[in-house]
Design a protein around this motif. Structure first.
Motif, PDB file in Angstrom:
ATOM      1  N   ARG A   1      13.494  -0.452   3.785  1.00  0.00           N
ATOM      2  CA  ARG A   1      12.897  -0.021   2.509  1.00  0.00           C
ATOM      3  C   ARG A   1      12.019   1.206   2.707  1.00  0.00           C
ATOM      4  N   THR A   2      11.251   1.229   3.807  1.00  0.00           N
ATOM      5  CA  THR A   2      10.373   2.370   4.058  1.00  0.00           C
ATOM      6  C   THR A   2      11.193   3.635   4.297  1.00  0.00           C
ATOM      7  N   GLU A   3      12.264   3.467   5.096  1.00  0.00           N
ATOM      8  CA  GLU A   3      13.114   4.636   5.348  1.00  0.00           C
ATOM      9  C   GLU A   3      13.764   5.146   4.061  1.00  0.00           C
ATOM     10  N   ALA A   4      14.212   4.185   3.200  1.00  0.00           N
ATOM     11  CA  ALA A   4      14.826   4.590   1.930  1.00  0.00           C
ATOM     12  C   ALA A   4      13.818   5.303   1.046  1.00  0.00           C
TER      13      ALA A   4
ATOM     14  N   ALA B   1       0.829  -1.203   0.000  1.00  0.00           N
ATOM     15  CA  ALA B   1       0.000   0.000   0.000  1.00  0.00           C
ATOM     16  C   ALA B   1       0.866   1.257   0.000  1.00  0.00           C
ATOM     17  N   SER B   2       1.952   1.221   0.813  1.00  0.00           N
ATOM     18  CA  SER B   2       2.859   2.370   0.855  1.00  0.00           C
ATOM     19  C   SER B   2       3.527   2.573  -0.490  1.00  0.00           C
ATOM     20  N   ARG B   3       3.930   1.452  -1.124  1.00  0.00           N
ATOM     21  CA  ARG B   3       4.566   1.573  -2.434  1.00  0.00           C
ATOM     22  C   ARG B   3       3.604   2.142  -3.460  1.00  0.00           C
ATOM     23  N   GLN B   4       2.350   1.664  -3.410  1.00  0.00           N
ATOM     24  CA  GLN B   4       1.362   2.202  -4.337  1.00  0.00           C
ATOM     25  C   GLN B   4       1.132   3.686  -4.115  1.00  0.00           C
TER      26      GLN B   4
END
Length: 317
Positions: free
Chosen positions: A264-267, A174-177
């Motif tokens: 990944r989220t931090e990046a 969802a975050s990536r989208q």
């Protein structure tokens, strides 16, 4: 003994065998009685033989004829003594045979007993081995039960971790989208800004071409501004393309590296900040370009040459 027998039973059986014309033996007496151990029958048969002479003497006394002549009585006595001696000899021979058979039976019984003792020892050893194996099996069963419980707990924990990972994966997707949607929106905005910037450049170029006849100096300045704007535009395009490639690479890496979710989220947040900085830089460049174009237009208006200078310029052309 299979069933208890008495001395009278053995003596009665021996008398019955003699009356039937058979010689009394241990096996015949046992067969006649249908029971009795060889040792017991042999012991009572010996007492029967020992009392046989006395019973025969009594029987002889009962058969004596008082009125018989002395020669007949003497002959009868001698005959009876010979018969007794023959019977004793035969009985002793039979008794020796029976004793030999009994000794053989005893030896066989001893061997059987030794074999049974050895077998019992083997069975005791096997029993001890079986008991040890049973204790070992019970210990192994307990250990297996403990391992099964431990594995069940690990499976339950792994299931919880898997569910958490699935939920986290859904959050990352969802975050990536959301990041992709935001990136697309930023890309659209940048494209619109770039199109407006290009239109502005074309307008500036048109105005510069229209005013080229007025002054070469203004043309030079406009060309310089155009070159700067083109450089800024090229730099913005390269930055946008670089960010687009980086975002695509990061989107692909996010699918392959779900286990590194937090990193990944931090990046992604860091890249988003870079996009924002680039967007801010593009907007600042656009504002500077607009400000530069506005100042150039102002200079055009203020630099309007006099009619004489215009004529001179026309003459020089």
């Amino acid at each position: 003994m299979a069933r208890g027998i008495t001395e009278i039973d053995v003596h009665t059986a021996a008398d019955a065998l003699v009356a039937a014309g058979e010689r009394p033996t241990v096996e015949r007496i046992r067969a006649h009685l249908g029971t009795g151990s060889p040792n017991t029958v042999t012991r009572w048969l010996e007492t029967w033989w020992q009392g046989l002479g006395q019973r025969l003497d009594g029987h002889q006394a009962r058969l004596a004829v008082p009125e018989a002549p002395e020669a007949v009585a003497r002959a009868a006595g001698q005959w009876w003594g010979l018969a007794l001696e023959a019977a004793k000899a035969s009985l002793e021979e039979e008794l020796s045979v029976e004793r030999a058979a009994l000794q053989a039976d005893r030896d066989a019984l001893l061997k059987d007993r030794e074999a049974l003792d050895a077998e019992a020892t083997t069975l005791r050893s096997e029993n001890e081995t079986a008991s040890t194996a049973k204790r070992l099996a019970e210990a192994q069963s307990t250990e297996l039960a403990r391992l099964v419980s431990r594995l069940e707990a690990q499976i339950e924990e792994t299931t919880l971790q898997r569910d958490a990972a699935i939920a986290r994966e859904a959050e990352i997707v969802a975050s990536r989208q959301a990041l992709e949607q935001r990136f697309q929106a930023l890309q659209k905005s940048a494209d619109a800004e770039r199109e407006g910037f290009l239109q502005h450049i074309r307008a500036v170029e048109d105005r510069a071409n229209a005013e080229v006849d007025r002054t070469r100096q203004e043309v030079k300045e406009l060309k310089i501004q155009q070159i700067e704007l083109v450089k800024a535009h090229t730099a913005a395009d390269k930055a946008m393309q670089l960010l687009l490639d980086q975002a695509k690479a990061e989107s692909k890496d996010a699918q392959q590296e779900l286990s590194l979710q937090r990193t990944r989220t931090e990046a992604a947040e860091s890249r988003l900040g870079q996009l924002q900085e680039v967007s801010d830089a593009v907007e600042a460049a656009i504002r500077r370009a607009r400000a530069s174009s506005g100042s150039a237009a102002g200079r055009k208006k203020t630099f309007s040459p006099s009619p004489k200078k215009r004529s001179k310029i026309a003459g020089s052309k």
